[in-house]
Write a protein that holds these residues in place. Structure first.
Motif, mmCIF file in Angstrom:
data_model
loop_
_atom_site.group_PDB
_atom_site.id
_atom_site.type_symbol
_atom_site.label_atom_id
_atom_site.label_comp_id
_atom_site.label_asym_id
_atom_site.label_seq_id
_atom_site.Cartn_x
_atom_site.Cartn_y
_atom_site.Cartn_z
ATOM 1 N N ILE A 1 0.851 -1.202 0.000
ATOM 2 C CA ILE A 1 0.000 0.000 0.000
ATOM 3 C C ILE A 1 0.882 1.247 0.000
ATOM 4 O O ILE A 1 0.626 2.201 -0.757
ATOM 5 C CB ILE A 1 -0.963 -0.003 1.207
ATOM 6 N N ALA A 2 1.926 1.255 0.817
ATOM 7 C CA ALA A 2 2.847 2.401 0.841
ATOM 8 C C ALA A 2 3.492 2.587 -0.531
ATOM 9 O O ALA A 2 3.659 3.726 -0.993
ATOM 10 C CB ALA A 2 3.918 2.204 1.919
ATOM 11 N N PHE A 3 3.831 1.486 -1.194
ATOM 12 C CA PHE A 3 4.432 1.583 -2.523
ATOM 13 C C PHE A 3 3.447 2.166 -3.532
ATOM 14 O O PHE A 3 3.791 3.043 -4.326
ATOM 15 C CB PHE A 3 4.930 0.214 -2.985
ATOM 16 N N VAL A 4 2.210 1.717 -3.495
ATOM 17 C CA VAL A 4 1.194 2.246 -4.414
ATOM 18 C C VAL A 4 0.997 3.741 -4.174
ATOM 19 O O VAL A 4 0.890 4.523 -5.134
ATOM 20 C CB VAL A 4 -0.141 1.478 -4.277
ATOM 21 N N ILE A 5 0.990 4.156 -2.927
ATOM 22 C CA ILE A 5 0.851 5.589 -2.629
ATOM 23 C C ILE A 5 2.057 6.349 -3.182
ATOM 24 O O ILE A 5 1.905 7.442 -3.746
ATOM 25 C CB ILE A 5 0.680 5.816 -1.107
ATOM 26 N N ALA A 6 3.259 5.780 -3.065
ATOM 27 C CA ALA A 6 4.463 6.425 -3.612
ATOM 28 C C ALA A 6 4.366 6.535 -5.132
ATOM 29 O O ALA A 6 4.722 7.565 -5.708
ATOM 30 C CB ALA A 6 5.715 5.644 -3.212
ATOM 31 N N VAL A 7 3.886 5.483 -5.779
ATOM 32 C CA VAL A 7 3.727 5.514 -7.239
ATOM 33 C C VAL A 7 2.718 6.580 -7.637
ATOM 34 O O VAL A 7 2.963 7.379 -8.556
ATOM 35 C CB VAL A 7 3.311 4.124 -7.773
ATOM 36 N N LEU A 8 1.592 6.625 -6.956
ATOM 37 C CA LEU A 8 0.576 7.636 -7.275
ATOM 38 C C LEU A 8 1.086 9.043 -6.985
ATOM 39 O O LEU A 8 0.778 9.981 -7.741
ATOM 40 C CB LEU A 8 -0.709 7.350 -6.499
ATOM 41 N N SER A 9 1.850 9.185 -5.928
ATOM 42 C CA SER A 9 2.442 10.477 -5.604
ATOM 43 C C SER A 9 3.393 10.926 -6.718
ATOM 44 O O SER A 9 3.402 12.086 -7.128
ATOM 45 C CB SER A 9 3.185 10.376 -4.275
ATOM 46 N N ALA A 10 4.199 10.007 -7.213
ATOM 47 C CA ALA A 10 5.131 10.322 -8.302
ATOM 48 C C ALA A 10 4.383 10.646 -9.577
ATOM 49 O O ALA A 10 4.776 11.542 -10.339
ATOM 50 C CB ALA A 10 6.099 9.158 -8.526
ATOM 51 N N TRP A 11 3.303 9.935 -9.827
ATOM 52 C CA TRP A 11 2.469 10.182 -11.006
ATOM 53 C C TRP A 11 1.910 11.603 -10.957
ATOM 54 O O TRP A 11 1.928 12.331 -11.929
ATOM 55 C CB TRP A 11 1.360 9.148 -11.066
#
Length: 126
Positions: free
Chosen positions: A112-122
């Motif tokens: 979940i933390a990784f997905v949030i990081a990916v969305l944040s980068a997006w």
């Protein structure tokens, strides 16, 4: 390369080494009872940690560093703690079932933390 990326790569490489040694041991002893735990260590530890490290390396200065360290901590603890707990469960130690459940949730929280990081980068890239 950032320390965050190197941390992911180091933990992933160690998981890969341990996973390979575990596989060699299973082959030598002809006891594949713990194969699912071995697979979890390889996929969550070696593969996932390496992919996450690559993601943070590609982001460079744009990486959400604090979130990345949360991601690293949860994902690494989840992978490293789940594998032996699952192996013990597969060997008949029913008392490990709650530990497997807890470590699964820790690994899931890491994703979940990784997905949030990916969305944040997006969002930052837009």
């Amino acid at each position: 390369m950032s320390r965050l990326s190197m941390a992911f790569f180091t933990a992933g490489a160690l998981c890969g080494l341990i996973g390979m040694a575990w596989g060699v041991y299973m082959g030598a002893t002809h006891d594949h009872t713990t194969f699912p735990a071995h697979a979890h260590l390889n996929l969550l530890g070696w593969v996932s940690l390496f992919l996450m490290g690559g993601f943070y390396a590609l982001l460079g200065d744009r990486a959400p560093v604090k979130l990345g360290w949360v991601n690293f901590s949860l994902s690494t603890v989840g992978a490293i703690a789940m594998a032996p707990a699952l192996a013990l469960l597969l060997k008949g130690n029913a008392g490990m079932e709650p530990i497997v459940g807890i470590t699964s949730l820790i690994a899931f929280a890491g994703m979940i933390a990784f997905v949030i990081a990916v969305l944040s980068a997006w969002r930052r890239a837009a």
